[in-house]
Scaffold this motif. Sequence first.
Motif, PDB file in Angstrom:
ATOM      1  N   ALA A  14       0.851  -1.184   0.000  1.00 41.63           N
ATOM      2  CA  ALA A  14       0.000   0.000   0.000  1.00 41.63           C
ATOM      3  C   ALA A  14       0.888   1.235   0.000  1.00 41.63           C
ATOM      4  O   ALA A  14       2.070   1.174   0.346  1.00 41.63           O
ATOM      5  CB  ALA A  14      -0.934   0.007   1.205  1.00 41.63           C
ATOM      6  N   THR A  15       0.305   2.347  -0.384  1.00 38.28           N
ATOM      7  CA  THR A  15       1.013   3.624  -0.430  1.00 38.28           C
ATOM      8  C   THR A  15       0.226   4.650   0.374  1.00 38.28           C
ATOM      9  O   THR A  15      -1.001   4.595   0.418  1.00 38.28           O
ATOM     10  CB  THR A  15       1.160   4.109  -1.892  1.00 38.28           C
ATOM     11  N   ILE A  16       0.940   5.560   1.001  1.00 43.74           N
ATOM     12  CA  ILE A  16       0.298   6.671   1.713  1.00 43.74           C
ATOM     13  C   ILE A  16       0.934   7.964   1.238  1.00 43.74           C
ATOM     14  O   ILE A  16       2.140   8.022   0.985  1.00 43.74           O
ATOM     15  CB  ILE A  16       0.448   6.514   3.244  1.00 43.74           C
ATOM     16  N   VAL A  17       0.114   8.992   1.073  1.00 46.04           N
ATOM     17  CA  VAL A  17       0.630  10.291   0.646  1.00 46.04           C
ATOM     18  C   VAL A  17       0.129  11.350   1.619  1.00 46.04           C
ATOM     19  O   VAL A  17      -1.035  11.350   2.021  1.00 46.04           O
ATOM     20  CB  VAL A  17       0.209  10.630  -0.800  1.00 46.04           C
ATOM     21  N   TYR A  18       1.026  12.248   2.011  1.00 42.43           N
ATOM     22  CA  TYR A  18       0.735  13.283   2.999  1.00 42.43           C
ATOM     23  C   TYR A  18       0.604  14.652   2.327  1.00 42.43           C
ATOM     24  O   TYR A  18       1.399  15.008   1.448  1.00 42.43           O
ATOM     25  CB  TYR A  18       1.851  13.339   4.045  1.00 42.43           C
ATOM     26  N   PHE A  19      -0.383  15.405   2.769  1.00 42.98           N
ATOM     27  CA  PHE A  19      -0.551  16.766   2.289  1.00 42.98           C
ATOM     28  C   PHE A  19      -1.377  17.534   3.324  1.00 42.98           C
ATOM     29  O   PHE A  19      -2.006  16.931   4.204  1.00 42.98           O
ATOM     30  CB  PHE A  19      -1.223  16.811   0.916  1.00 42.98           C
ATOM     31  N   GLY A  20      -1.362  18.839   3.208  1.00 42.90           N
ATOM     32  CA  GLY A  20      -2.094  19.667   4.157  1.00 42.90           C
ATOM     33  C   GLY A  20      -3.443  20.093   3.632  1.00 42.90           C
ATOM     34  O   GLY A  20      -3.789  19.829   2.473  1.00 42.90           O
ATOM     35  N   ASP A  21      -4.199  20.775   4.482  1.00 41.92           N
ATOM     36  CA  ASP A  21      -5.524  21.225   4.067  1.00 41.92           C
ATOM     37  C   ASP A  21      -5.454  22.195   2.899  1.00 41.92           C
ATOM     38  O   ASP A  21      -6.316  22.193   2.014  1.00 41.92           O
ATOM     39  CB  ASP A  21      -6.263  21.860   5.249  1.00 41.92           C
ATOM     40  N   GLY A  22      -4.410  23.024   2.856  1.00 43.59           N
ATOM     41  CA  GLY A  22      -4.269  23.958   1.746  1.00 43.59           C
ATOM     42  C   GLY A  22      -4.078  23.260   0.415  1.00 43.59           C
ATOM     43  O   GLY A  22      -4.543  23.743  -0.624  1.00 43.59           O
ATOM     44  N   ALA A  23      -3.406  22.119   0.421  1.00 45.34           N
ATOM     45  CA  ALA A  23      -3.153  21.389  -0.826  1.00 45.34           C
ATOM     46  C   ALA A  23      -4.427  20.831  -1.438  1.00 45.34           C
ATOM     47  O   ALA A  23      -4.467  20.554  -2.642  1.00 45.34           O
ATOM     48  CB  ALA A  23      -2.169  20.243  -0.573  1.00 45.34           C
ATOM     49  N   THR A  24      -5.482  20.688  -0.641  1.00 45.00           N
ATOM     50  CA  THR A  24      -6.727  20.159  -1.200  1.00 45.00           C
ATOM     51  C   THR A  24      -7.362  21.131  -2.191  1.00 45.00           C
ATOM     52  O   THR A  24      -8.299  20.765  -2.904  1.00 45.00           O
ATOM     53  CB  THR A  24      -7.749  19.843  -0.087  1.00 45.00           C
ATOM     54  N   SER A  25      -6.865  22.351  -2.242  1.00 42.09           N
ATOM     55  CA  SER A  25      -7.347  23.316  -3.232  1.00 42.09           C
ATOM     56  C   SER A  25      -6.537  23.268  -4.523  1.00 42.09           C
ATOM     57  O   SER A  25      -6.821  24.031  -5.449  1.00 42.09           O
ATOM     58  CB  SER A  25      -7.289  24.740  -2.646  1.00 42.09           C
ATOM     59  N   GLN A  26      -5.549  22.392  -4.573  1.00 49.43           N
ATOM     60  CA  GLN A  26      -4.702  22.259  -5.754  1.00 49.43           C
ATOM     61  C   GLN A  26      -5.262  21.211  -6.714  1.00 49.43           C
ATOM     62  O   GLN A  26      -5.765  20.169  -6.291  1.00 49.43           O
ATOM     63  CB  GLN A  26      -3.275  21.870  -5.345  1.00 49.43           C
ATOM     64  N   GLY A  27      -5.122  21.475  -7.993  1.00 50.92           N
ATOM     65  CA  GLY A  27      -5.611  20.530  -8.989  1.00 50.92           C
ATOM     66  C   GLY A  27      -4.937  19.179  -8.930  1.00 50.92           C
ATOM     67  O   GLY A  27      -5.562  18.145  -9.217  1.00 50.92           O
ATOM     68  N   ASP A  28      -3.653  19.150  -8.572  1.00 47.72           N
ATOM     69  CA  ASP A  28      -2.925  17.883  -8.504  1.00 47.72           C
ATOM     70  C   ASP A  28      -3.605  16.894  -7.558  1.00 47.72           C
ATOM     71  O   ASP A  28      -3.659  15.695  -7.824  1.00 47.72           O
ATOM     72  CB  ASP A  28      -1.484  18.111  -8.035  1.00 47.72           C
ATOM     73  N   VAL A  29      -4.111  17.402  -6.437  1.00 42.20           N
ATOM     74  CA  VAL A  29      -4.748  16.537  -5.458  1.00 42.20           C
ATOM     75  C   VAL A  29      -6.027  15.936  -6.035  1.00 42.20           C
ATOM     76  O   VAL A  29      -6.286  14.735  -5.911  1.00 42.20           O
ATOM     77  CB  VAL A  29      -5.047  17.307  -4.156  1.00 42.20           C
ATOM     78  N   HIS A  30      -6.803  16.743  -6.708  1.00 45.19           N
ATOM     79  CA  HIS A  30      -8.058  16.244  -7.263  1.00 45.19           C
ATOM     80  C   HIS A  30      -7.815  15.281  -8.423  1.00 45.19           C
ATOM     81  O   HIS A  30      -8.555  14.314  -8.605  1.00 45.19           O
ATOM     82  CB  HIS A  30      -8.934  17.423  -7.688  1.00 45.19           C
ATOM     83  N   GLU A  31      -6.784  15.536  -9.211  1.00 40.61           N
ATOM     84  CA  GLU A  31      -6.428  14.580 -10.259  1.00 40.61           C
ATOM     85  C   GLU A  31      -6.029  13.245  -9.640  1.00 40.61           C
ATOM     86  O   GLU A  31      -6.381  12.174 -10.155  1.00 40.61           O
ATOM     87  CB  GLU A  31      -5.288  15.134 -11.104  1.00 40.61           C
TER      88      GLU A  31
END
Length: 402
Positions: free
Chosen positions: A195-212
Amino acid sequence: MSSPEQWTHPEPGEGPAARAAQPSPEQVIAGLRATTEGGAELTQLLTPEGERVASPQFDRYVADIDGEALRGLYRDMVLVRRADREANAMQRQGQLGIWVPLLGQEAAQIGSGRALRKQDMAFPSYREHGVAYARGIDFRELMGIFRCTDHGNWDFKAHGFHPYTIVIGNQVLNATGYAMGQKFEGKVGDEDGEATIVYFGDGATSQGDVHEGFVWSAVYDAPLVFFCQNNQWAISEPTERQSRLPLYQRARGYGFPGIRVDGNDVLACLAVTRWALDECRHGNGPVLIEAFTYRMDAHTTTDDPTRYRLSDELEAWKLKDPIERVRAYLARNGHADQPYFDRIQAEADQFAADLREFTFNMPEPPPERVFANVYAEPSAALDAQREEYLAYLSGFATAGER
């Protein structure tokens, strides 16, 4: 209002919706309550007062965590926090170019990091020093990144920990591709799966990369845990300025589960992450975890949080300190005494002193090092560039000898 998490759009009959960036006083109060309490859906196993909370769903994922194991988690968090404070001080003294504090987020990082197995892979942003520590990386190896001498020298595959990513959200695409590869290569589907896990902050959820990443991982059932550390502030913007819904609920729109966990509860973070990774390694991924926590320090050492947040908010979160609640539980249940806590603090101080000594005496890397680890296979073009660059530098040395 039926829920403090609906502050931007009240239920019918509860009053008008807030105008953009201009909520009513009642909505502001509801939003602040949601920020400090986490809402009814918050998964918690250890209260801020250090009392154990039973969970029919998640207790089995921490059934092996006895007093000794919890002491280990406590020690991890104390050492990581002490190293973080030392690095922050060294930046102020000009020894580091920048530092990204993790103060207040130790439980989210240690809990989730300790949930990973050897075969798993983690993709960090630039704040996951605790996860790096949990993956067996010497804390001193992080210093070169922030002293601007290298990009990280650990064996990424051996440790299951990718290099830090500075571009906001970009690591989510990298992790999605890696997890898709695990799926395509048949490395998921049973108890021994990856399995893989990826870390990001709440601000990153507004980035297109996260939604892609959300879209692709959902379409391909990628074994990927999205671990969002919602520390309430995307630099100077609060979460309620970024989303109309709690962040974990965004997973619904992509067709996979989302869950909110108390990010200051190391036991809950461990249990929920184990569950999520288990789902992924058996082929049921992806999963979104929102670790509801708080950034107790600045976004980075170039930031001044006093310009955008109130001291009362900080004081309220100090009462939910991730380390103190474990300390209270250990003491209350007879698993640790004051001499134990003193030993751990002394060990942490020595840990920080060793880190400081190493950083102050860190050698400058040779110039050819910039060409190392660029490609997996030898490259004639890269070799030519290296030789040309070294020849260029040697010309300066020869001129100085005349």
